[in-house]
Design an enzyme around this catalytic site. Sequence first.
Site, PDB file in Angstrom:
ATOM      1  CG  HIS A   1      32.614  81.008  19.512  1.00 12.66           C
ATOM      2  ND1 HIS A   1      32.412  82.297  19.956  1.00 12.66           N
ATOM      3  CD2 HIS A   1      33.140  80.337  20.568  1.00 12.66           C
ATOM      4  CE1 HIS A   1      32.801  82.396  21.209  1.00 12.66           C
ATOM      5  NE2 HIS A   1      33.243  81.230  21.595  1.00 12.66           N
TER       6      HIS A   1
ATOM      7  CE  LYS B   1      33.871  73.919  23.815  1.00  9.96           C
ATOM      8  NZ  LYS B   1      32.605  74.498  24.303  1.00  9.96           N
TER       9      LYS B   1
ATOM     10  NE  ARG C   1      37.163  80.708  24.253  1.00  4.25           N
ATOM     11  CZ  ARG C   1      37.342  80.406  22.972  1.00  4.25           C
ATOM     12  NH1 ARG C   1      38.534  80.533  22.433  1.00  4.25           N
ATOM     13  NH2 ARG C   1      36.336  79.974  22.233  1.00  4.25           N
TER      14      ARG C   1
ATOM     15  CG  HIS D   1      36.628  80.266  29.407  1.00  6.49           C
ATOM     16  ND1 HIS D   1      37.265  79.394  28.545  1.00  6.49           N
ATOM     17  CD2 HIS D   1      35.409  80.500  28.856  1.00  6.49           C
ATOM     18  CE1 HIS D   1      36.460  79.104  27.534  1.00  6.49           C
ATOM     19  NE2 HIS D   1      35.335  79.766  27.698  1.00  6.49           N
TER      20      HIS D   1
ATOM     21  NE  ARG E   1      36.490  76.477  23.238  1.00  6.70           N
ATOM     22  CZ  ARG E   1      36.422  76.584  21.919  1.00  6.70           C
ATOM     23  NH1 ARG E   1      37.493  76.283  21.182  1.00  6.70           N
ATOM     24  NH2 ARG E   1      35.312  76.974  21.321  1.00  6.70           N
TER      25      ARG E   1
ATOM     26  CE1 TYR F   1      33.506  86.504  25.272  1.00  7.64           C
ATOM     27  CE2 TYR F   1      32.671  85.421  23.308  1.00  7.64           C
ATOM     28  CZ  TYR F   1      33.282  85.357  24.542  1.00  7.64           C
ATOM     29  OH  TYR F   1      33.659  84.146  25.046  1.00  7.64           O
TER      30      TYR F   1
END
Length: 309
Positions: free
Chosen positions: A281, A187, A258, A255, A165, A290
């Site tokens: 994730h 995150k 990514r 992004h 990211r 994806y």
Amino acid sequence: MSSLAVSSLLHAYQRELSVRRGLSDHTVSAYMSDARNLVDYLGALVGVDPGSSTVAELGLEHLEITDLRAWLAAQQRAGSSRSSLARRSAAIKSFTAWLYDRGVTEHDPGVRLVSPKPESRLPHVLTAGDAGRLLDYARDVAESGNRSKIRNWAACELLYSSGLRISELTGLNTTDLEGDTVRVFGKGSVQRIVPIGAPARDAVDAYLGVRGQFIVTPTDALFLGDRGGRLDPRTLRGILHRLSSAAGVADTAPHDLRHSAATHMLEGGSDLRTVQEFLGHSSLGTTQRYTHVSPDRLRSAFGQAHPRA
């Protein structure tokens, strides 16, 4: 609690998010923005200034689900997308749950709030050829020896190679580089170790050779801006938009690199769990975006695997 100033209440909530829950600065900022927006909306309804009013004057003690729905409807009228409304809904549920736990409200109206379902849109993905053209162009212009162009090349290569990211990349320190891997804090400050491909390693090594030219005061930040501070994500977005235009490929945001890295890994045979760990994730469902494939690849796989092809 009725006499508590709304400003003090919001300050306490910010401490809850940043100190007790340990959320990232970006997440805290987004949650606080929505909490303040709701408070301002309620203040306008009852004709008080939330900045100088109390909990009782604002009517927070009697907050209802109808208030939350009306606030979301106002956001929609103001042009918020379905995905933004879904995010705002989640943020305000956190706020109302905290208000109830603190004894501010009589009950938690957020429990009954149904979050709008965000649009399910496929991410923008470059073809492997276009990704190569973009990165090759960034390398070619870096051959001039210009320190900023070398930095830009290294940043773009690392974004694509390691699926980072933009906030993860600009948040890197020099100590996060460990041979052919990089330590990333994603995150929720969750740490992961991801590989660095050979082209990206070459680009980063070239950048490390000129990084000292950016330094104004001692810093551990890996990617530096032209004035010596940590590279700003907005600056990098602009750089990538200009590079993709000059390289003759579709307009590309950080992004997108990514997204492209994840898709190209899956097309190359990686399993979904590996890509999930690669991207950091928390939910496999997020990674499943994806799994779209091109018609040509689908036809090829069908021809090789289906017994009646």
